[in-house]
Design a protein around this motif. Structure first.
Motif, short mmCIF file in Angstrom:
data_model
loop_
_atom_site.label_atom_id
_atom_site.label_comp_id
_atom_site.label_asym_id
_atom_site.label_seq_id
_atom_site.Cartn_x
_atom_site.Cartn_y
_atom_site.Cartn_z
N LEU A 157 0.68 -1.29 0.09
CA LEU A 157 0.14 -0.03 -0.13
C LEU A 157 0.74 1.31 -0.11
CD1 LEU A 157 -2.77 -0.88 2.63
CD2 LEU A 157 -2.84 -1.38 0.07
N TRP A 158 2.12 1.23 -0.08
CA TRP A 158 3.05 2.32 0.04
C TRP A 158 2.94 3.02 -1.30
CZ3 TRP A 158 8.20 -0.12 2.42
CH2 TRP A 158 7.75 -0.36 3.88
N PRO A 159 3.10 4.28 -1.23
CA PRO A 159 3.58 5.12 -2.44
C PRO A 159 4.84 5.20 -2.94
CG PRO A 159 3.29 6.58 -0.55
CD PRO A 159 3.16 5.34 0.21
N GLU A 160 5.06 5.97 -3.91
CA GLU A 160 6.37 5.91 -4.59
C GLU A 160 7.42 6.36 -3.70
OE1 GLU A 160 5.66 8.01 -8.22
OE2 GLU A 160 4.59 6.62 -9.24
N ARG A 161 7.05 7.30 -2.78
CA ARG A 161 8.01 7.94 -2.03
C ARG A 161 7.65 7.65 -0.51
NH1 ARG A 161 7.54 13.67 -4.65
NH2 ARG A 161 5.38 13.28 -4.50
N VAL A 162 8.58 7.28 0.22
CA VAL A 162 8.67 6.56 1.57
C VAL A 162 9.56 7.28 2.59
CG1 VAL A 162 8.62 4.86 3.45
CG2 VAL A 162 7.10 4.55 1.28
N ILE A 163 9.14 8.12 3.38
CA ILE A 163 10.32 8.74 4.56
C ILE A 163 10.35 7.79 5.70
CG2 ILE A 163 10.60 10.58 6.24
CD1 ILE A 163 8.77 12.34 4.30
N VAL A 164 11.75 7.48 6.05
CA VAL A 164 12.07 6.80 7.35
C VAL A 164 12.24 7.60 8.13
CG1 VAL A 164 13.32 5.00 8.17
CG2 VAL A 164 12.51 4.69 5.78
N MET A 165 11.46 8.07 9.33
CA MET A 165 11.61 9.23 10.38
C MET A 165 11.85 8.47 11.53
SD MET A 165 11.06 12.44 11.00
CE MET A 165 9.96 13.12 9.73
N THR A 166 13.11 8.80 12.00
CA THR A 166 13.61 8.14 13.32
C THR A 166 13.64 9.58 14.36
OG1 THR A 166 15.06 6.43 12.16
CG2 THR A 166 15.44 6.98 14.53
N LEU A 167 12.58 9.74 15.06
CA LEU A 167 12.51 10.88 15.70
C LEU A 167 13.58 11.33 16.81
CD1 LEU A 167 8.64 11.10 15.96
CD2 LEU A 167 9.81 12.64 14.99
N GLU A 168 14.06 10.20 17.37
CA GLU A 168 14.74 10.48 18.75
C GLU A 168 16.40 10.89 18.04
OE1 GLU A 168 15.40 6.01 17.77
OE2 GLU A 168 13.86 7.43 17.78
N ARG A 169 16.34 10.99 16.73
CA ARG A 169 17.68 11.41 16.14
C ARG A 169 17.54 12.85 15.54
NH1 ARG A 169 21.56 6.35 14.40
NH2 ARG A 169 21.00 4.84 15.65
N VAL A 170 16.40 13.16 15.56
CA VAL A 170 16.15 14.37 14.99
C VAL A 170 16.93 15.75 15.78
CG1 VAL A 170 14.28 16.51 14.35
CG2 VAL A 170 13.98 14.08 13.69
N GLY A 171 17.60 16.23 15.38
CA GLY A 171 18.32 17.47 16.10
C GLY A 171 19.43 17.00 17.02
N ALA A 172 19.76 15.73 17.02
CA ALA A 172 20.42 15.11 18.15
C ALA A 172 22.08 15.14 18.06
CB ALA A 172 19.87 13.66 18.81
N GLY A 173 22.38 15.27 16.67
CA GLY A 173 23.75 15.07 16.25
C GLY A 173 24.13 13.78 16.45
N THR A 174 23.36 12.57 16.36
CA THR A 174 23.90 11.36 16.62
C THR A 174 24.04 10.26 15.26
OG1 THR A 174 21.75 10.64 16.82
CG2 THR A 174 22.88 11.33 18.93
N GLY A 175 24.06 11.04 14.24
CA GLY A 175 24.04 10.25 13.08
C GLY A 175 22.93 9.35 12.47
N PRO A 176 22.66 9.30 11.22
CA PRO A 176 21.55 8.77 10.56
C PRO A 176 21.52 7.24 11.20
CG PRO A 176 23.26 8.71 8.77
CD PRO A 176 23.83 9.60 10.28
N ASP A 177 20.15 6.82 11.08
CA ASP A 177 19.68 5.43 11.61
C ASP A 177 19.51 4.61 10.20
OD1 ASP A 177 18.64 2.93 12.23
OD2 ASP A 177 16.69 4.01 13.06
N LEU A 178 20.81 4.23 9.83
CA LEU A 178 20.83 3.45 8.63
C LEU A 178 20.15 2.13 8.44
CD1 LEU A 178 24.23 4.85 7.29
CD2 LEU A 178 22.13 5.80 6.83
N GLN A 179 20.27 1.50 9.90
CA GLN A 179 19.90 0.06 9.77
C GLN A 179 18.21 0.17 9.63
OE1 GLN A 179 20.66 -1.95 13.67
NE2 GLN A 179 19.28 -3.60 13.28
N THR A 180 17.54 0.91 10.24
CA THR A 180 16.16 0.93 9.82
C THR A 180 15.85 1.26 8.73
OG1 THR A 180 15.71 1.66 12.13
CG2 THR A 180 14.06 2.04 10.70
N LEU A 181 16.73 2.24 8.02
CA LEU A 181 16.50 2.59 6.48
C LEU A 181 16.62 1.42 5.51
CD1 LEU A 181 16.27 4.97 4.32
CD2 LEU A 181 18.63 4.61 4.23
N ALA A 182 17.55 0.77 5.94
CA ALA A 182 17.72 -0.59 5.08
C ALA A 182 16.84 -1.76 5.37
CB ALA A 182 19.18 -1.34 5.39
#
Length: 232
Positions: A157-182
């Motif tokens: 049911l997903w559209p052509e574009r999907v955001i993977v939003m990891t809220l605890e990393r927003v503005g935290a300077g801890t690096g991207p959550d690449l595991q969840t993205l993968a």
């Protein structure tokens, strides 16, 4: 890797998002632009990123208050050709369509967040027959999926574009959550994946690109000077 700059709007001004704790956000302080006026900040961000795409989170709407119609209309009128992605806590496609009529300006792209959608049926209605008619945001915080509607487990049911939003990393300077993205990308390899949260510098962006992201939502690294000006 495409940068999509972000502004978080609260009570008519741009605020700094940190770890998704929306009640504690304060007016932005940026190296790119003085003050926290939405139009001036949006123009500075788009110019710095050499883009006409802008992600806007209407925090008033996300917190259950009325959407910031005047601010949204001003953004669309001030920046010709702007492709504005708007997350305003839509529970349904009907909610997004109603706000589109109220803003009464150039069309914008609704972002349907898994934290806000009312049901799996509403997810299906958002994109049925028109997979390019919006963006789905798969939201999580502190390892927990924010997903009463079951969006994460419904890739058909997903559209052509999907955001993977990891809220605890927003503005935290801890690096991207690449595991969840993968993990999300493995469920739908042909979907255009947009990451959100944690980017600090160009090295993080390159790592995200290698992990399969086509774009990334960015705010803090732009305001703090972590990412250089992009070229057309």
């Amino acid at each position: 890797m495409k940068l999509i700059p972000v502004i978080d709007l609260m009570q008519g001004q741009v605020v700094r998002a940190v770890r998704g704790n929306r009640q504690a956000y304060r007016p932005i302080e940026s190296q790119l632009c003085p003050g926290s006026a939405p139009v001036a900040m949006a123009q500075a961000l788009c110019e710095h990123c050499a883009t006409r795409q802008l992600y806007v989170a209407d925090l008033d709407a996300l917190l259950g208050r009325p959407a910031q119609v005047a601010a949204l209309r001003s953004l669309l009128q001030a920046i010709p050709g702007l492709e504005l992605w708007l997350d305003a806590g839509f529970a349904s496609r009907a909610d997004a369509d109603a706000l589109q009529r109220e803003v009464d300006a150039d069309p914008w792209v609704p972002v349907f967040g898994s934290e806000s959608l009312a049901s799996r049926d509403e997810l299906q209605r958002c994109f049925a027959g028109r997979p390019d008619a919006g963006v789905l945001s798969l939201d999580r915080r502190d390892g927990q999926k924010m997903d009463l509607a079951g969006c994460w487990e419904a890739p058909a049911l997903w559209p052509e574009r999907v955001i993977v939003m990891t809220l605890e990393r927003v503005g935290a300077g801890t690096g991207p959550d690449l595991q969840t993205l993968a993990e999300v990308r493995s469920k739908s390899p042909s979907t255009f994946m947009v990451g959100a949260g944690g980017i600090r510098n160009a090295a993080d962006l390159e790592a995200a690109r290698i992990a399969g992201a086509g774009a990334w939502l960015v705010a803090s690294a732009l305001h703090d000077g972590g990412l250089p000006r992009q070229r057309d």
